[in-house]
Design a protein around this motif. Structure first.
Motif, PDB file in Angstrom:
ATOM      1  N   UNK A 130      28.529 -50.981 -70.349  1.00 54.07           N
ATOM      2  CA  UNK A 130      29.748 -50.817 -71.235  1.00 54.07           C
ATOM      3  C   UNK A 130      28.904 -50.797 -72.737  1.00 54.07           C
ATOM      4  N   UNK A 131      28.187 -51.464 -73.159  1.00 52.94           N
ATOM      5  CA  UNK A 131      27.699 -51.721 -74.426  1.00 52.94           C
ATOM      6  C   UNK A 131      26.850 -50.518 -74.817  1.00 52.94           C
ATOM      7  N   UNK A 132      26.214 -49.889 -73.663  1.00 49.06           N
ATOM      8  CA  UNK A 132      25.587 -48.623 -74.095  1.00 49.06           C
ATOM      9  C   UNK A 132      26.416 -47.512 -74.333  1.00 49.06           C
TER      10      UNK A 132
ATOM     11  N   UNK B 114      35.913 -45.551 -66.250  1.00 48.89           N
ATOM     12  CA  UNK B 114      36.440 -46.689 -66.959  1.00 48.89           C
ATOM     13  C   UNK B 114      35.833 -46.850 -68.611  1.00 48.89           C
ATOM     14  N   UNK B 115      34.389 -46.855 -68.439  1.00 51.05           N
ATOM     15  CA  UNK B 115      33.757 -47.324 -69.591  1.00 51.05           C
ATOM     16  C   UNK B 115      33.759 -46.315 -70.551  1.00 51.05           C
ATOM     17  N   UNK B 116      33.468 -44.834 -70.156  1.00 45.28           N
ATOM     18  CA  UNK B 116      33.741 -43.791 -71.485  1.00 45.28           C
ATOM     19  C   UNK B 116      35.212 -43.711 -71.841  1.00 45.28           C
ATOM     20  N   UNK B 117      36.063 -43.819 -70.918  1.00 46.77           N
ATOM     21  CA  UNK B 117      37.452 -43.761 -71.536  1.00 46.77           C
ATOM     22  C   UNK B 117      37.690 -44.865 -72.362  1.00 46.77           C
ATOM     23  N   UNK B 118      37.553 -46.202 -71.819  1.00 46.95           N
ATOM     24  CA  UNK B 118      37.722 -47.173 -72.934  1.00 46.95           C
ATOM     25  C   UNK B 118      37.065 -46.959 -74.088  1.00 46.95           C
TER      26      UNK B 118
ATOM     27  N   UNK C 150      29.751 -47.727 -75.260  1.00 43.35           N
ATOM     28  CA  UNK C 150      30.234 -47.765 -76.549  1.00 43.35           C
ATOM     29  C   UNK C 150      29.381 -47.225 -77.788  1.00 43.35           C
ATOM     30  N   UNK C 151      28.042 -47.773 -77.560  1.00 40.47           N
ATOM     31  CA  UNK C 151      27.229 -47.313 -78.647  1.00 40.47           C
ATOM     32  C   UNK C 151      27.096 -45.753 -78.646  1.00 40.47           C
ATOM     33  N   UNK C 152      27.100 -44.983 -77.518  1.00 39.03           N
ATOM     34  CA  UNK C 152      27.119 -43.622 -77.614  1.00 39.03           C
ATOM     35  C   UNK C 152      28.116 -42.947 -78.130  1.00 39.03           C
ATOM     36  N   UNK C 153      29.352 -43.457 -77.546  1.00 43.24           N
ATOM     37  CA  UNK C 153      30.639 -42.846 -77.953  1.00 43.24           C
ATOM     38  C   UNK C 153      30.751 -42.882 -79.501  1.00 43.24           C
ATOM     39  N   UNK C 154      30.455 -44.190 -79.964  1.00 45.88           N
ATOM     40  CA  UNK C 154      30.768 -44.322 -81.377  1.00 45.88           C
ATOM     41  C   UNK C 154      29.612 -43.446 -82.187  1.00 45.88           C
ATOM     42  N   UNK C 155      28.436 -43.294 -81.772  1.00 47.84           N
ATOM     43  CA  UNK C 155      27.369 -42.391 -82.266  1.00 47.84           C
ATOM     44  C   UNK C 155      28.090 -40.791 -82.259  1.00 47.84           C
ATOM     45  N   UNK C 156      28.625 -40.583 -81.128  1.00 50.09           N
ATOM     46  CA  UNK C 156      29.249 -39.117 -81.020  1.00 50.09           C
ATOM     47  C   UNK C 156      30.257 -38.898 -82.030  1.00 50.09           C
ATOM     48  N   UNK C 157      31.179 -39.824 -82.346  1.00 46.57           N
ATOM     49  CA  UNK C 157      32.392 -39.751 -83.052  1.00 46.57           C
ATOM     50  C   UNK C 157      31.907 -39.675 -84.550  1.00 46.57           C
ATOM     51  N   UNK C 158      30.826 -40.592 -84.884  1.00 46.85           N
ATOM     52  CA  UNK C 158      30.493 -40.752 -86.196  1.00 46.85           C
ATOM     53  C   UNK C 158      29.790 -39.591 -86.682  1.00 46.85           C
ATOM     54  N   UNK C 159      28.714 -38.916 -85.647  1.00 47.53           N
ATOM     55  CA  UNK C 159      28.159 -37.606 -85.952  1.00 47.53           C
ATOM     56  C   UNK C 159      28.611 -36.557 -86.312  1.00 47.53           C
ATOM     57  N   UNK C 160      30.031 -36.465 -85.678  1.00 54.01           N
ATOM     58  CA  UNK C 160      30.844 -35.021 -85.515  1.00 54.01           C
ATOM     59  C   UNK C 160      32.147 -35.418 -86.257  1.00 54.01           C
ATOM     60  N   UNK C 161      32.519 -36.697 -86.540  1.00 53.19           N
ATOM     61  CA  UNK C 161      33.973 -36.785 -87.220  1.00 53.19           C
ATOM     62  C   UNK C 161      34.926 -37.085 -86.191  1.00 53.19           C
TER      63      UNK C 161
END
Length: 260
Positions: free
Chosen positions: A67-69, A119-123, A71-82
């Protein structure tokens, strides 16, 4: 037809080969940005680098059960592409074993992957998706969810659980404008079947061998599918043009389904 995906951002898990990689390629063709993850980050980066439009992809080594990994991946994606407009939950595998050949640990592992792999990616993605004007989640599942096979006992049960979870998520997330749909596949040649053919002692061509396999499995179209035939409905369900579709299940199995 313009699917209106250009400039939008999509997360794809299990993206280093097969359906996942082909989905990444099709999203790039449509002008989208893609955040792709897989457990083997080097293999993923090498595969994506060969795709046209790869400058619009960011890759990440990530285990969807961590789950931690995630969250890090999704945050990276959101920040990279806005922002993030959609998630394709594609990470998965099958366990070839009957119910009495399956250990308790294997039963739990199959359920963990099929449920927490979604669940982890959706959350992690919901806070980003809630900001999109056309948010969508597509869960890649299997026809086994509704039509189990005794040779895949634990996988069939876990797939059924995922289909049920997908229906729940479609209800729960609708108020936030997030659509959730499923694409259920039958037999798709993503490399594993060709490897099984090559390790067999048959004198048949792959086309003949796979046609026999299709007949044995009751596939009406008489052949295996390919990754692009799965990626197209996935990408279509992500499209804003599919904005009134949620809680749906699309079968991509060449007519193998026998349930009503």
């Amino acid at each position: 037809m313009d699917l209106r995906l250009a400039g939008r951002t999509y997360v794809v898990t299990g993206a280093s080969s097969g359906v996942g990689l082909t989905t990444v390629a099709l999203l790039l063709e449509e002008g989208a940005n893609v955040a792709a993850c897989a457990r083997d980050g080097t293999r993923l980066a090498d595969a994506v680098e060969r795709l046209p439009g790869s400058e619009r992809v960011t890759t990440f080594a990530c285990d969807v059960l961590d789950a931690a990994s995630v969250r890090e991946f999704v945050a990276h994606a959101g920040e990279r592409f806005g922002g993030i407009d959609g998630v394709v939950n594609n990470a998965g595998r099958s366990l070839l074993a009957r119910w009495d050949e399956t250990t308790d640990e294997q039963w739990r592992a199959e359920l963990d992957l099929k449920l927490f792999g979604v669940l982890n990616p959706v959350r992690a993605a919901v806070p980003w998706l809630s900001r999109s004007d056309s948010a969508a989640v597509v869960n890649v599942n299997a026809i086994l969810a509704r039509q189990p096979e005794t040779r895949l006992a634990a996988t069939s049960a876990a797939r059924a659980a995922l289909l049920n979870l997908s229906a729940t998520l479609s209800e729960e997330l609708a108020a936030g404008g997030i659509r959730v749909n499923s694409v259920c596949l039958g037999l798709v040649d993503t490399g594993q079947w060709r490897r099984r053919y090559e390790s067999s002692d048959t004198a048949d061509s792959f086309q003949q061998w796979s046609a026999h396999l299709a007949a044995d499995r009751g596939i009406s179209l008489g052949r295996l599918g390919d990754a692009e035939e799965v990626a197209y409905p996935i990408v279509s369900l992500l499209s804003p043009r599919a904005s009134y579709i949620t809680g749906a299940t699309v079968d991509v199995g060449g007519g193998v389904a026998r349930y009503m």
